[in-house]
Design a protein around this motif. Structure first.
Motif, PDB file in Angstrom:
ATOM      1  N   VAL A 268       0.830  -1.197   0.000  1.00 14.41           N
ATOM      2  CA  VAL A 268       0.000   0.000   0.000  1.00 14.41           C
ATOM      3  C   VAL A 268       0.872   1.257   0.000  1.00 14.41           C
ATOM      4  O   VAL A 268       0.462   2.314  -0.475  1.00 14.41           O
ATOM      5  CB  VAL A 268      -0.965  -0.012   1.215  1.00 14.41           C
ATOM      6  CG1 VAL A 268      -0.232   0.328   2.502  1.00 14.41           C
ATOM      7  CG2 VAL A 268      -2.113   0.967   0.997  1.00 14.41           C
ATOM      8  N   HIS A 269       2.102   1.159   0.491  1.00 14.93           N
ATOM      9  CA  HIS A 269       3.018   2.304   0.478  1.00 14.93           C
ATOM     10  C   HIS A 269       3.381   2.714  -0.940  1.00 14.93           C
ATOM     11  O   HIS A 269       3.625   3.888  -1.211  1.00 14.93           O
ATOM     12  CB  HIS A 269       4.294   1.968   1.249  1.00 14.93           C
ATOM     13  CG  HIS A 269       4.129   2.031   2.729  1.00 14.93           C
ATOM     14  ND1 HIS A 269       4.489   3.121   3.476  1.00 14.93           N
ATOM     15  CD2 HIS A 269       3.623   1.141   3.605  1.00 14.93           C
ATOM     16  CE1 HIS A 269       4.226   2.896   4.748  1.00 14.93           C
ATOM     17  NE2 HIS A 269       3.699   1.695   4.859  1.00 14.93           N
ATOM     18  N   HIS A 270       3.467   1.746  -1.832  1.00 15.02           N
ATOM     19  CA  HIS A 270       3.864   2.041  -3.199  1.00 15.02           C
ATOM     20  C   HIS A 270       2.680   2.190  -4.149  1.00 15.02           C
ATOM     21  O   HIS A 270       2.823   2.812  -5.207  1.00 15.02           O
ATOM     22  CB  HIS A 270       4.777   0.932  -3.730  1.00 15.02           C
ATOM     23  CG  HIS A 270       6.174   1.036  -3.212  1.00 15.02           C
ATOM     24  ND1 HIS A 270       7.113   0.036  -3.403  1.00 15.02           N
ATOM     25  CD2 HIS A 270       6.806   2.006  -2.511  1.00 15.02           C
ATOM     26  CE1 HIS A 270       8.252   0.406  -2.836  1.00 15.02           C
ATOM     27  NE2 HIS A 270       8.094   1.582  -2.290  1.00 15.02           N
ATOM     28  N   LEU A 271       1.551   1.639  -3.787  1.00 19.87           N
ATOM     29  CA  LEU A 271       0.408   1.640  -4.695  1.00 19.87           C
ATOM     30  C   LEU A 271      -0.686   2.601  -4.275  1.00 19.87           C
ATOM     31  O   LEU A 271      -1.559   2.932  -5.077  1.00 19.87           O
ATOM     32  CB  LEU A 271      -0.187   0.227  -4.802  1.00 19.87           C
ATOM     33  CG  LEU A 271       0.752  -0.889  -5.240  1.00 19.87           C
ATOM     34  CD1 LEU A 271      -0.019  -2.181  -5.381  1.00 19.87           C
ATOM     35  CD2 LEU A 271       1.433  -0.538  -6.556  1.00 19.87           C
ATOM     36  N   GLY A 272      -0.678   3.043  -3.029  1.00 25.00           N
ATOM     37  CA  GLY A 272      -1.795   3.836  -2.539  1.00 25.00           C
ATOM     38  C   GLY A 272      -2.855   2.926  -1.944  1.00 25.00           C
ATOM     39  O   GLY A 272      -2.850   1.708  -2.144  1.00 25.00           O
TER      40      GLY A 272
END
Length: 1011
Positions: A268-272
Motif C-alpha cells: 500500500v506504500h507504493h500503490l496507494g
C-alpha cells in the motif's frame, strides 16, 4: 461459491471430465462462481465497514466471522456429501441461498445498525458501553448476518468435487477446480474494482453478482445427473482421514493469511490505499495461486508430503527476496500517468514482487489434497475437511497477524516470524511423509534457515519514507515509524518540520518553533473559521488528529475540544515531538482524544456540538472515503446543535470540477446552507455548512478573534470576506448540477484516484467560480467593510474578480488599475477618478509600496510624490530612509507613532512592521524583536533577510535554518547572490553545535550545495 473470504483458501475448479460434456460446463460454473465470490468479498467488506467502521479490529473480526461460516459449511457438507445422489443440484441450491442472502444483506445491515445504536448508548459524553463490548456486539451481528451465505459458500467446493463423477481422481479434480475458480476470482477482483463499483455503485454491483449466482444455479441444476447405487456404495464406505495433513494445512492457512495481510500492508506504500490498488494486488495473488494449483494438477507428485515441504521452504526464501526487492524496485506513482497506464504499471509491479510468492502459496492446498488421498481416495469428503482446516487456519491468521503480530513486530519482525513458520511447517510435513531418510531435503531446509540467520529481514527505512503521490522518497531522517493496526505511520524530519505519513500518503506537517502558522494556514482555518462565523460556540469536535495543526491555537471561547482519531500510532507520532513542535495541542487541558472510527463514534454518541470540524484527507482511502458521503453528513447534522456549524476540508489536487460539484451538492442536500472559502494561495477549499442561515459578513466574530486571524496573515475583515468564493445563492445554483455522493455510490472514493494527473487545482477553481465569485455580490457600501481594502484583498485572489467588483465606478476602477504596469516615472491617471478618500488612500498606499525603493534612493517621481501626505507617507518615507542608511535609532524613537498610526488593517502595516524590525535589530532590543516575531511574522514575510536577521539576533537558530531553506526555495534554481551566501556563512559560524545536528543535516547539505 468456493472462493469468498480469503483468496488462497476459498477457491476450486478446473478441467474435469464428465458425461456428455458436462465437465466443461462445470469448469465454466466454477469460473463464474469465483467471479461472483470475489465480488461479494469486496461488496460485503464495504457494507460492513458502514456498520462497523474502518478500524482494523472490526475489519479483521468481520473477516474472521466470514471465514468461520466457510469453515462450518465445508465441514458440515463434508460429512454428508458422499451420501448425496445429486450433489450438483445441492450445489445449485447453495448458489441460490447465496443470491437470496445477498439481496437481503443491505436491509439487514441497516436494521442491525439501527437496533444496536440505541442499545450501545453514547460514547463522547461518557455514558457509552465500553468500546470492546460495542465492537463485539457489532461483530456478532455481522457474523449472524453472514452465517447462512458463507456456510453455503463453504459447501460449494466439496459439492463440486462430488459432482465430477471421476471417483478415482478427486484430488486431481479438486486441484483443477481450485485453479479455475481462483482464476475466476482474479477476474472478479479486477472487474469489481475497476468497472462495477466505479460505474454502478455498491447496490447495482450486488445485482450483477446475484445474477451470476442465479445463472450458475440454473445451469448446474440442468446438467445435474444422479449417481449410480454403486458409486454411492463406494462413497459410503468412509475411512478415517489422516490427521497430520489436516494439521499441516491448518498451519499453512495461518501462515498464508499472515502473508496476505503482510504484503497488503507493505504494498500500500507504493500503490496507494485506493480500491484499484487493492484490486490489482488481489488479482495478482489469485492469478498466481491459480497457476500454482494448475501446475500441481498437471504434475503427479510421487510423495506429496515432501513436495509440500519443498514448497514451504522455497516460499520462505522467495518471500525474503521479494521483501528485499521492495527497497530496490521503482514503484508506480499516482498522478503521473493516465488511469489505465497506472493500472498496467501497478499490475506489472505487483507481479514482479508477488507472483512467485502467490504461485508457491497456490500449490499448498492441492498438495495436501493429494496427501490426504495418497492411500485411499476420500472424494469430496477429504477435500471438504482439508478446505475446512485451511480456512480455520486463516481465521487464526487474520486475527493474530492483523491485530497482534504486525503492530508488535513491524514489517521485518513479521516476515521473520512467518518465514521461520514456513520452514517449520515444511520440516513437519517432511518428517511426517515417510521421507525422513532423505538427506537432500534436510539440507535444503538447513540452507534456508542459515540464510535467514545470516540475512534476516530488517525494517524497510526507504519504504516508510516512500509516497505513491511522488516518485521520489521523502528526504529527511525518520523520527518515528510504527506499523499500527489500521495504517503504518511515519514522521520524516525535514528542515521545515516533520512530515506525517500514513501508509506512505502525506497527511500534514508539524511545524518547528518559530515558524508561522500561516505557512500551513488551511489546517488553522478549519477550526478558526467556524469559530468566527459562530462566535458563541463552546464545544468543538475534530475528526482526525493528523499533525495536530487544526487542534493548535483554538480560540479561548471554545471550552471543550474532542478529537476522534482512527489510528493509535498517529497519536504516538504527535507525542514523539510534543515538546519540540511550535505548539503542542495535546497539552491543551480542553482536549480529549477518542481512538475510534469517526462514524462509529458519532453513531454511539447522543451529544451535540456547536462546531464539528472534519479533515479527512485522501478521499479514496478506506479510512477516509466513507467520511464524504450523504449518510455521514446526515450523521454529522444530527450531532450538531441547532445553530451548529460543520467545517469540511478538501484538497484541490484530489478533485476535479465534477467531484467538487458532487461534494457541494451533497452538503447542500443535507444541510441546506453552505458557504465555500479558499484561503489565499492555498490549493484547498473549506466548506462551511449548517441547518441555519450563515452570516454573510462575520463582523462580531472577526473582531473577537482578530488576533488569531492576524497570525494567519488575515489582517482585516475584508481579507476574510474576499476568501469566500461561493455564497449561498451561488451554491444553490451550482449544487443543482452536482450528483450526490452516497455510501452505495461513493463518487469521491472511486473517481478521485482517476483524476490525480489532471486535478482541478487553483486555476480550475477560477474557472468553476468564474463570475460567481461570492465577494462580487457584497455591497461595498456596507458600514462594516472598507471598499478599498476589499478591492485589495480581491485582487490578491483574482484581479478579474476585483475588476468585476469595481463595476463601472470610476474610483474603484482607478484603484484596480494601480495593479497594472506603471511607467518609469510613476505617472498614473488617478486625479480625475479618485474622489472617494478611502479609495484614494488605498491607491496611494499601492503606489508608495511599488516605488518605495526608488523614493528612498531620492528619485524625483513627481507624479508619485504629489500624492504623499505630510502626516502619513512623508514621515514614513523619512523613517524608511533612516533605516536603510543605518540610522535605525531614529526609527526606534518613533516606535509609538508607528504602532499607533498603522493598525493591522492599514495598507502600511507591513512596511511599518518591517521598519520596526530593522530598528529592533539595530538597537539589539531582544524583547522588541521577540514581540515582533510573535505578532508580526506575516508582515515580515517576503523580507527573508530581515526574518533571518531577527532569528539570528534572538539566537533562534532553528527558525533561522528554516528561513534559509525558504529563501533557497524562493530562488527557484537561480544562482544565489551575495546576501544569501553571507547568511549561510554566518549561520555556520554562529549556530555552533546545531550545524551538525542530525535534524539539519539534509538542510545543511542543500544549503551548502546552493552556494
Amino acid at each position: 461459491m468456493p472462493i469468498v473470504g480469503d483468496p488462497y483458501l476459498n477457491s476450486s475448479s478446473n478441467l474435469l471430465r464428465g458425461r456428455a460434456g458436462s465437465g466443461a460446463l462445470i469448469v465454466v460454473l466454477a469460473v463464474a462462481s469465483g467471479i461472483a465470490g470475489l465480488g461479494y468479498q469486496v461488496i460485503w467488506a464495504e457494507q460492513f465497514a458502514l456498520l462497523l467502521g474502518s478500524t482494523q479490529v472490526a475489519v479483521a473480526a468481520v473477516l474472521a466471522a466470514f471465514m468461520l461460516g466457510l469453515t462450518l459449511g465445508s465441514f458440515l457438507v463434508g460429512r454428508v456429501c458422499a451420501r448425496l445422489q445429486q450433489p450438483l443440484r445441492w450445489y445449485a441450491l447453495a448458489e441460490l441461498v447465496i443470491a437470496a442472502s445477498a439481496l437481503a444483506m443491505r436491509p439487514s445491515v441497516e436494521l442491525a445498525g439501527g437496533l444496536l445504536g440505541p442499545v450501545l448508548g453514547a460514547s463522547l459524553d461518557g455514558t457509552a458501553a465500553p468500546p470492546g463490548l460495542s465492537t463485539a456486539l457489532y461483530v456478532c451481528a455481522a457474523a449472524l448476518l453472514m452465517l447462512l451465505p458463507t456456510m453455503a459458500m463453504g459447501a460449494t467446493l466439496p459439492l463440486l468435487v462430488e459432482s465430477t463423477l471421476d471417483r478415482r481422481g478427486s484430488a486431481r479434480a479438486g486441484a483443477g477446480l481450485y485453479s479455475a475458480n481462483t482464476l475466476g476470482a482474479a477476474m472478479g477482483a479486477l472487474g469489481t474494482a475497476l468497472v462495477l463499483l466505479p460505474q454502478l455503485g455498491l447496490a447495482n454491483a450486488i445485482y450483477v453478482m446475484v445474477s451470476i449466482n442465479v445463472l450458475v444455479a440454473l445451469v448446474a441444476w440442468q446438467i445435474a445427473q444422479p449417481r449410480s447405487s454403486r458409486e454411492l456404495a463406494e462413497e459410503t464406505a468412509l475411512a478415517r482421514l489422516p490427521g497430520l495433513p489436516l494439521l499441516v494445512v491448518f498451519l499453512c492457512g495461518v501462515v498464508s493469511f499472515i502473508y496476505e495481510v503482510f504484503w497488503t500492508r507493505v504494498l500500500v506504500h507504493h500503490l496507494g490505499a485506493d480500491v484499484y490498488a487493492f484490486g490489482a494486488m488481489l488479482a495478482v495473488l489469485l492469478f498466481g495461486i491459480a497457476i500454482g494449483a494448475l501446475l500441481i494438477r498437471r504434475w503427479n507428485p510421487g510423495n506429496p508430503g515432501v513436495g509440500f515441504a519443498h514448497s514451504q521452504w522455497l516460499l520462505a526464501l522467495v518471500a525474503i527476496l521479494s521483501f528485499k526487492l521492495v527497497e530496490v524496485l521503482p514503484a508506480p506513482s499516482m498522478g503521473h500517468l493516465g488511469f489505465w497506464a497506472l493500472i498496467v504499471e501497478r499490475l506489472l509491479y505487483v507481479s514482479a514482487l508477488l507472483l512467485p510468492v502467490a504461485v508457491l502459496i497456490g500449490v499448498s492446498l492441492p498438495l495436501v489434497m493429494f496427501w490426504v488421498n495418497a492411500n485411499r481416495d476420500h472424494g469430496g469428503r477429504g477435500i471438504a475437511f482439508a478446505y475446512a482446516s485451511n480456512t480455520l487456519g486463516a481465521i487464526v491468521g487474520s486475527l493474530f497477524g492483523a491485530l497482534w503480530l504486525l503492530p508488535n513486530a513491524g514489517f521485518g519482525g513479521t516476515l521473520w516470524v512467518v518465514v521461520v513458520a514456513s520452514i517449520v511447517i515444511g520440516i513437519l510435513a517432511w518428517l511426517g511423509s515417510g521421507a525422513g531418510h532423505r538427506i537432500r531435503s534436510g539440507m535444503v531446509a538447513s540452507a534456508i534457515a542459515v540464510a535467514l540467520l545470516v540475512w534476516p529481514p530488517s525494517e524497510p527505512d526507504k519504504l516508510y519514507r516512500t509516497t505513491p503521490l511522488n516518485t521520489a522518497q521523502t528526504n529527511g531522517s525518520l523520527a518515528f515509524a510504527e506499523v499500527g493496526r489500521t495504517s503504518t505511520v511515519a514522521l520524516v524530519e525535514l528542515a521545515i518540520g516533520w512530515r506525517l505519513l500514513t501508509n506512505g500518503l502525506p497527511e500534514s506537517m508539524i511545524q518547528r518553533p518559530g515558524d508561522s502558522p500561516s505557512r500551513f494556514d488551511v489546517s488553522h482555518w478549519l477550526s478558526l473559521l467556524p469559530s468566527t462565523l459562530h462566535p458563541d460556540a463552546r464545544d468543538m469536535l475534530i475528526v482526525g488528529l493528523g499533525g495536530g495543526g487544526t487542534a493548535e491555537d483554538i480560540v479561548e471561547s471554545i471550552e471543550t475540544i474532542d478529537v476522534v482519531e482512527l489510528e493509535t500510532q498517529v497519536l504516538a507520532a504527535n507525542q514523539q515531538v510534543a515538546e519540540l513542535r511550535r505548539s503542542n495541542p495535546l497539552a491543551d487541558p480542553r482536549l480529549t482524544v477518542h481512538l475510534n472510527d469517526a462514524r462509529m463514534e458519532l453513531k454511539r454518541s447522543n451529544r451535540q456540538f456547536d462546531v464539528i470540524v472534519a479533515q479527512p484527507s485522501h478521499p479514496w482511502t478506506s479510512g477516509a472515503s466513507h467520511l464524504y458521503t450523504k449518510e455521514y453528513f446526515e450523521l454529522v447534522r444530527e450531532r450538531l446543535a441547532g445553530d451548529g456549524l460543520f467545517s469540511q476540508w478538501i484538497g484541490l489536487q484530489f478533485v476535479d470540477q465534477s467531484l467538487t460539484l458532487a461534494l457541494l451538492a451533497t452538503l447542500q442536500e443535507v444541510f441546506g446552507h453552505v458557504q465555500v472559502y479558499a484561503p489565499a494561495q492555498q490549493a484547498a477549499l473549506i466548506f462551511i455548512a449548517s441547518s441555519q442561515p450563515l452570516p454573510v459578513i462575520p463582523t462580531a466574530g472577526f473582531s473577537r478573534h482578530a488576533k488569531y486571524w492576524r497570525d494567519l496573515g488575515v489582517g482585516s475583515l475584508e481579507q476574510l470576506v474576499a476568501a469566500k468564493v461561493l455564497d449561498q445563492a451561488t451554491v444553490d445554483e451550482l449544487a443543482a448540477a452536482g450528483e450526490l455522493t452516497t455510501d452505495y455510490h461513493n463518487l469521491l472514493k472511486y473517481s478521485a484516484p482517476r483524476i490525480l494527473n489532471r486535478p482541478m487545482g487553483r486555476q480550475g477553481l477560477y474557472k468553476l467560480v468564474g463570475s460567481k465569485y461570492a465577494a462580487a455580490g457584497i455591497d461595498a457600501d456596507a458600514s462594516q467593510l472598507d471598499s478599498g481594502r476589499l478591492l485589495r484583498a480581491l485582487a490578491s485572489f483574482s484581479p478579474a474578480a476585483a475588476r468585476r467588483f469595481a463595476g463601472d465606478d470610476p474610483g474603484r476602477l482607478a484603484l484596480v488599475n494601480t495593479w497594472r504596469p506603471i511607467d518609469k516615472t510613476g505617472r498614473v491617471d488617478l486625479v480625475p477618478a479618485l474622489t472617494d478618500s478611502a479609495l484614494e488612500e488605498q491607491a496611494v498606499a499601492i503606489l508608495f509600496h511599488r516605488f518605495l525603493d526608488r523614493l528612498i534612493a531620492g528619485e524625483a517621481l513627481p507624479a508619485v510624490r504629489q500624492w504623499l501626505r505630510p502626516t502619513i507617507e512623508q514621515p514614513l518615507l523619512q523613517l524608511a530612509v533612516a533605516a536603510r542608511t543605518g540610522s535605525a535609532r531614529e526609527v526606534a524613537l518613533r516606535r509609538d507613532w508607528l504602532a499607533d498610526t498603522f493598525d493591522s488593517g492599514s495598507p502600511y502595516y507591513k512596511i511599518a512592521s518591517q521598519l520596526q524590525a530593522q530598528a529592533a535589530i539595530e538597537i539589539d532590543d531582544q524583547d522588541w524583536m521577540k514581540l515582533l516575531l510573535n505578532e508580526r511574522w506575516n508582515e515580515l514575510e517576503g523580507a527573508v533577510l530581515l526574518q533571518y536577521e531577527l532569528m539570528m539576533a534572538t539566537r533562534h537558530f532553528e527558525g533561522a535554518a528554516l528561513v534559509l531553506m525558504q529563501w533557497r526555495q524562493q530562488l527557484n534554481g537561480r544562482q544565489p547572490g551575495l546576501p544569501f551566501r553571507r547568511a549561510i556563512s554566518r549561520f555556520e559560524r554562529e549556530a555552533g553545535a546545531l550545524v551538525n545536528d542530525p535534524r539539519f543535516v539534509v538542510a545543511r547539505g542543500q544549503l551548502r550545495t546552493s552556494q
